[in-house]
Design an enzyme around this catalytic site. Sequence first.
Site, short mmCIF file in Angstrom:
data_model
loop_
_atom_site.label_atom_id
_atom_site.label_comp_id
_atom_site.label_asym_id
_atom_site.label_seq_id
_atom_site.Cartn_x
_atom_site.Cartn_y
_atom_site.Cartn_z
N LYS A 146 29.40 50.79 45.89
CA LYS A 146 28.94 49.47 46.33
C LYS A 146 29.42 49.16 47.75
O LYS A 146 28.66 48.71 48.60
CB LYS A 146 29.45 48.36 45.38
CG LYS A 146 29.03 48.56 43.93
CD LYS A 146 29.51 47.41 43.04
CE LYS A 146 31.03 47.31 42.96
NZ LYS A 146 31.69 48.44 42.28
N ARG A 201 30.75 39.59 37.86
CA ARG A 201 31.38 40.61 37.04
C ARG A 201 31.45 40.21 35.57
O ARG A 201 31.96 40.98 34.77
CB ARG A 201 32.81 40.80 37.52
CG ARG A 201 32.97 41.94 38.48
CD ARG A 201 34.42 41.92 38.91
NE ARG A 201 34.94 43.22 39.09
CZ ARG A 201 34.91 43.90 40.23
NH1 ARG A 201 34.30 43.39 41.27
NH2 ARG A 201 35.46 45.07 40.30
N ARG A 209 39.72 58.30 46.79
CA ARG A 209 39.33 57.39 47.87
C ARG A 209 40.52 57.09 48.77
O ARG A 209 41.66 56.94 48.33
CB ARG A 209 38.81 56.08 47.29
CG ARG A 209 38.60 55.01 48.38
CD ARG A 209 37.83 53.81 47.90
NE ARG A 209 38.43 53.21 46.74
CZ ARG A 209 37.81 52.29 45.99
NH1 ARG A 209 36.61 51.88 46.31
NH2 ARG A 209 38.42 51.80 44.94
N ARG A 248 44.40 52.67 47.82
CA ARG A 248 44.49 51.34 47.22
C ARG A 248 45.45 51.36 46.04
O ARG A 248 45.49 52.32 45.30
CB ARG A 248 43.10 50.89 46.75
CG ARG A 248 42.43 49.93 47.70
CD ARG A 248 40.97 49.72 47.38
NE ARG A 248 40.70 49.22 46.03
CZ ARG A 248 39.49 48.85 45.60
NH1 ARG A 248 38.46 48.91 46.44
NH2 ARG A 248 39.30 48.41 44.39
N ARG A 294 40.29 49.64 34.81
CA ARG A 294 39.18 48.97 35.50
C ARG A 294 37.84 49.35 34.88
O ARG A 294 36.95 48.51 34.75
CB ARG A 294 39.19 49.33 36.99
CG ARG A 294 40.32 48.61 37.75
CD ARG A 294 40.63 49.28 39.06
NE ARG A 294 39.51 49.33 39.97
CZ ARG A 294 39.40 50.22 40.96
NH1 ARG A 294 40.36 51.11 41.17
NH2 ARG A 294 38.36 50.18 41.75
P1 AP5 Z 1 33.14 52.80 47.17
O1 AP5 Z 1 31.94 52.55 48.02
O2 AP5 Z 1 34.46 52.40 47.68
O3 AP5 Z 1 32.86 52.23 45.69
P2 AP5 Z 1 32.82 50.74 45.13
O4 AP5 Z 1 31.63 50.67 44.22
O5 AP5 Z 1 32.90 49.74 46.23
O6 AP5 Z 1 34.12 50.75 44.23
P3 AP5 Z 1 35.34 49.72 44.18
O7 AP5 Z 1 36.47 50.47 43.55
O8 AP5 Z 1 35.59 49.06 45.46
O9 AP5 Z 1 34.78 48.72 43.14
P4 AP5 Z 1 35.55 47.80 42.27
O10 AP5 Z 1 34.42 47.04 41.71
O11 AP5 Z 1 36.46 48.41 41.26
O12 AP5 Z 1 36.58 47.07 43.23
P5 AP5 Z 1 36.54 45.68 43.95
O13 AP5 Z 1 37.18 45.86 45.25
O14 AP5 Z 1 35.21 45.07 43.88
O15 AP5 Z 1 33.15 54.37 46.84
C1 AP5 Z 1 34.20 54.95 46.07
C2 AP5 Z 1 34.57 56.31 46.63
O16 AP5 Z 1 33.48 57.22 46.47
C3 AP5 Z 1 34.90 56.31 48.13
O17 AP5 Z 1 35.98 57.19 48.35
C4 AP5 Z 1 33.63 56.84 48.80
O18 AP5 Z 1 33.90 57.54 50.00
C5 AP5 Z 1 33.07 57.75 47.73
N1 AP5 Z 1 31.61 57.76 47.71
C6 AP5 Z 1 30.77 56.70 47.87
N2 AP5 Z 1 29.49 57.07 47.75
C7 AP5 Z 1 29.51 58.40 47.49
C8 AP5 Z 1 28.48 59.38 47.25
N3 AP5 Z 1 27.16 59.03 47.27
N4 AP5 Z 1 28.85 60.65 47.02
C9 AP5 Z 1 30.18 60.99 46.99
N5 AP5 Z 1 31.18 60.13 47.22
C10 AP5 Z 1 30.86 58.85 47.46
O19 AP5 Z 1 37.52 44.81 43.01
C11 AP5 Z 1 38.91 45.07 42.95
C12 AP5 Z 1 39.59 44.07 42.03
O20 AP5 Z 1 39.41 42.73 42.53
C13 AP5 Z 1 39.05 43.99 40.59
O21 AP5 Z 1 39.65 44.97 39.78
C14 AP5 Z 1 39.44 42.56 40.21
O22 AP5 Z 1 40.79 42.46 39.89
C15 AP5 Z 1 39.21 41.79 41.50
N6 AP5 Z 1 37.84 41.24 41.60
C16 AP5 Z 1 36.90 41.57 42.53
N7 AP5 Z 1 35.76 40.89 42.32
C17 AP5 Z 1 35.98 40.10 41.23
C18 AP5 Z 1 35.17 39.18 40.51
N8 AP5 Z 1 33.90 38.92 40.85
N9 AP5 Z 1 35.71 38.56 39.44
C19 AP5 Z 1 37.00 38.78 39.08
N10 AP5 Z 1 37.82 39.65 39.72
C20 AP5 Z 1 37.32 40.32 40.78
MG MG Z 2 34.33 48.28 46.85
#
Ligand code: AP5
Ligand code: MG
Length: 216
Positions: free
Chosen positions: A16, A92, A126, A159, A170
């Site tokens: 994402k 979410r 990552r 991270r 997660r």
């Molecule tokens: P990346 O693009 O970083 O993936 P992502 O989908 O953004 O994954 P996140 O881990 O950031 O999502 P998340 O939902 O767990 O975390 P968030 O920050 O939202 O890609 C991942 C890896 O793969 C990278 O190394 C990249 O290089 C590689 N990659 C990408 N595309 C690729 C491809 N095509 N091929 C190969 N490799 C590839 O949330 C974190 C925390 O915040 C949550 O746990 C929660 O505590 C809180 N939080 C956030 N939003 C909310 C909400 N709405 N409600 C409540 N709590 C929330």
């Molecule tokens: Mg992300």
Amino acid sequence: MSEPRVLLLGAPGAGKGTQSKRLAEEFGIEHVTTGDALRSNKDMDIGHMDTEYDTPRAYMEAGDLVPDAVVNEIVKTALQSADGYVLDGYPRNLDQAEYLSEITDLDAVVFLDVSQGELVDRLTGRRVCDDCGANYHVEFNPPETEGVCDDCGGELIQRDDDTEDTVRDRLEVYEENTEPVVDHYREAGVLVEVDGEGTPDEVFEAISDVVDDAAN
Ligand code: AP5
Ligand code: MG
Ligand code: ZN
């Protein structure tokens, strides 16, 4: 028409963040992401919101969801100043989806489909830039110089929540809370599913096509 309003759904590690950054540049829209917003404000005082813990940090380090009141407020404020946007990491759970429907309309809802095993590999490998937030992967998307950001020269770090144990937590939280959100948009007939296991360029092409269609 006005700028596209895009919702990008997918499990932790689905890509994402990687794709949202590119979409925001390509379409000239805002990247609205609760994850980044919370990481920049991990120690903000949320005690007055009647939450179990006083800061987002405790929830995030456990892989749990931060309370709805906190994230709803972040999204509402961000959307007020955005014409078009790509929304990443929100909603979410079903309550957040309900709240979102009250504050905005969506032009495209895209789900990035990636298998569980691939998600774990992506997250544990990552690395993120401590300065500009750019995403890398030790194997799939390495920087030119190990540990250094290509874009800004900043230091690449892991991270706190990308350890194997927290990644599993997660993914469980995702299955329980967020898969129902994906089903909700699927049942409403608005979900477009994209194979998230191609190269980043291939995935970007596929999402761009969906956004182009929605905008025309
Ligand atoms: P990346 O693009 O970083 O993936 P992502 O989908 O953004 O994954 P996140 O881990 O950031 O999502 P998340 O939902 O767990 O975390 P968030 O920050 O939202 O890609 C991942 C890896 O793969 C990278 O190394 C990249 O290089 C590689 N990659 C990408 N595309 C690729 C491809 N095509 N091929 C190969 N490799 C590839 O949330 C974190 C925390 O915040 C949550 O746990 C929660 O505590 C809180 N939080 C956030 N939003 C909310 C909400 N709405 N409600 C409540 N709590 C929330
Ligand atoms: Mg992300
Ligand atoms: Zn950087």
